[in-house]
Design a protein around this motif. Structure first.
Motif, PDB file in Angstrom:
ATOM      1  N   ILE A 219      33.451  23.926  14.376  1.00 51.20           N
ATOM      2  CA  ILE A 219      33.953  23.352  15.625  1.00 51.20           C
ATOM      3  C   ILE A 219      32.819  22.803  16.487  1.00 51.20           C
ATOM      4  O   ILE A 219      31.670  23.249  16.414  1.00 51.20           O
TER       5      ILE A 219
ATOM      6  N   PHE B 233      35.799  28.536  10.864  1.00 50.68           N
ATOM      7  CA  PHE B 233      36.020  27.286  11.586  1.00 50.68           C
ATOM      8  C   PHE B 233      34.701  26.548  11.790  1.00 50.68           C
ATOM      9  O   PHE B 233      33.674  27.172  12.099  1.00 50.68           O
TER      10      PHE B 233
ATOM     11  N   TYR C  92      40.455  25.083   8.353  1.00 47.84           N
ATOM     12  CA  TYR C  92      39.703  26.326   8.234  1.00 47.84           C
ATOM     13  C   TYR C  92      39.368  26.589   6.772  1.00 47.84           C
ATOM     14  O   TYR C  92      39.972  26.024   5.854  1.00 47.84           O
TER      15      TYR C  92
ATOM     16  N   TYR D 154      32.784  26.596   3.164  1.00 48.06           N
ATOM     17  CA  TYR D 154      33.604  25.669   3.947  1.00 48.06           C
ATOM     18  C   TYR D 154      33.624  24.275   3.321  1.00 48.06           C
ATOM     19  O   TYR D 154      34.677  23.645   3.215  1.00 48.06           O
TER      20      TYR D 154
ATOM     21  N   MET E 255      43.741  22.988  13.513  1.00 42.82           N
ATOM     22  CA  MET E 255      42.450  23.511  13.073  1.00 42.82           C
ATOM     23  C   MET E 255      42.334  23.626  11.558  1.00 42.82           C
ATOM     24  O   MET E 255      42.998  24.466  10.929  1.00 42.82           O
TER      25      MET E 255
ATOM     26  N   LEU F  90      45.342  26.847  15.893  1.00 41.03           N
ATOM     27  CA  LEU F  90      44.526  27.871  16.556  1.00 41.03           C
ATOM     28  C   LEU F  90      44.900  27.933  18.031  1.00 41.03           C
ATOM     29  O   LEU F  90      44.866  26.928  18.737  1.00 41.03           O
TER      30      LEU F  90
END
Length: 259
Positions: free
Chosen positions: A67, A65, A55, A123, A53, A37
């Motif tokens: 984060i 994402f 994802y 996710y 990153m 990213l």
């Protein structure tokens, strides 16, 4: 615009049936799940700041994402949401510049509270270890709204893919099985790949290795006396599973041996 290919002979590679760039990009992003990213640095204005990153992707193919508020890329995104995500195809050997990759351009923004539960579920299905920190107060979900994409399928194979083409495309049905299919063919059926490559290309192929496979056919990196090149070998009809692919390859080899 993405590049499309229709049916044709192996002697004319530009006409061989192959997925569009939009489909290839969607498949690569669906399967890779890790990228680089790049955000716009808040400390050094105008400079890109790269971060490794993990994802996920939602139903429209938008990267998701998870984060931390302490991360530098999060600070950058809160100041300027514009970013890019580079996703590459993992290679066990060979030239990485000959492998597929895609760069996604878009704006990465916090996921609205009503949508967090759905994003969280998606996710965690892809990154189950994230359950250990997903509910920490300093972690939150961001989603990239795709503006444009640039796909590179290897040497000389590249082009822009519009956000609308990308969102309307679907991952290839062999996306999850492709790695196992290629591993099996390269490890156990090198002679069959060599035969198919010689018959389909009409060239004096010395070595052959499958480098990609999808519902419409497969790509092979072949070695000849004068160098290395890639060829595309189409299936006679689309396949939708590993089992159908196996049946198709067996049939193709049997037919090639009769020739």
């Amino acid at each position: 615009m993405s590049k499309h290919a229709g049916a044709g002979s192996v002697s004319d590679p530009s006409l061989i049936a192959a997925p569009s760039f939009a489909e290839r990009a969607r498949t690569l992003i669906y399967t890779a799940r890790m990228g680089s990213l790049s955000t716009l640095s808040r400390k050094q204005a105008g400079f890109p700041f790269g971060s490794l990153m993990p994802y996920g992707v939602d139903q429209q193919g938008r990267p998701l994402f998870l984060i931390s508020s302490m991360a530098m890329h999060t600070h950058n995104l809160k100041a300027d949401a514009r970013a890019s995500l580079l996703v590459t195809h993992p290679l066990s050997d060979g030239d990485p510049l000959g492998a597929a990759r895609v760069t996604v351009l878009g704006s990465a923004l916090p996921v609205p509270p009503p949508e967090v539960a759905g994003v969280r579920k998606l996710y965690l299905e892809l990154h189950p270890n994230s359950r250990h920190w997903v509910d920490f107060d300093d972690f939150s979900f961001f989603r990239m709204d795709v503006v444009d994409l640039y796909y590179v399928g290897g040497f000389g194979v590249m082009g822009w893919v519009s956000a609308s083409e990308y969102s309307q495309a679907s991952p290839d049905p062999l996306a999850e099985a492709a790695s196992a299919i290629m591993g099996h063919m390269n490890a156990d059926h090198e002679d069959a790949l060599l035969l198919l490559s010689r018959i389909c290309s009409g060239m004096a192929v010395q070595e052959a290795k499958m480098t990609a496979v999808d519902r419409l056919g497969f790509d092979v990196r072949v070695k000849m006396e004068d160098g290395v090149r890639g060829i595309r070998i189409p299936f006679s009809r689309p396949v939708n599973s590993a089992a159908e692919t196996r049946q198709m390859l067996v049939s193709m080899v049997q037919e090639a041996r009769q020739k």
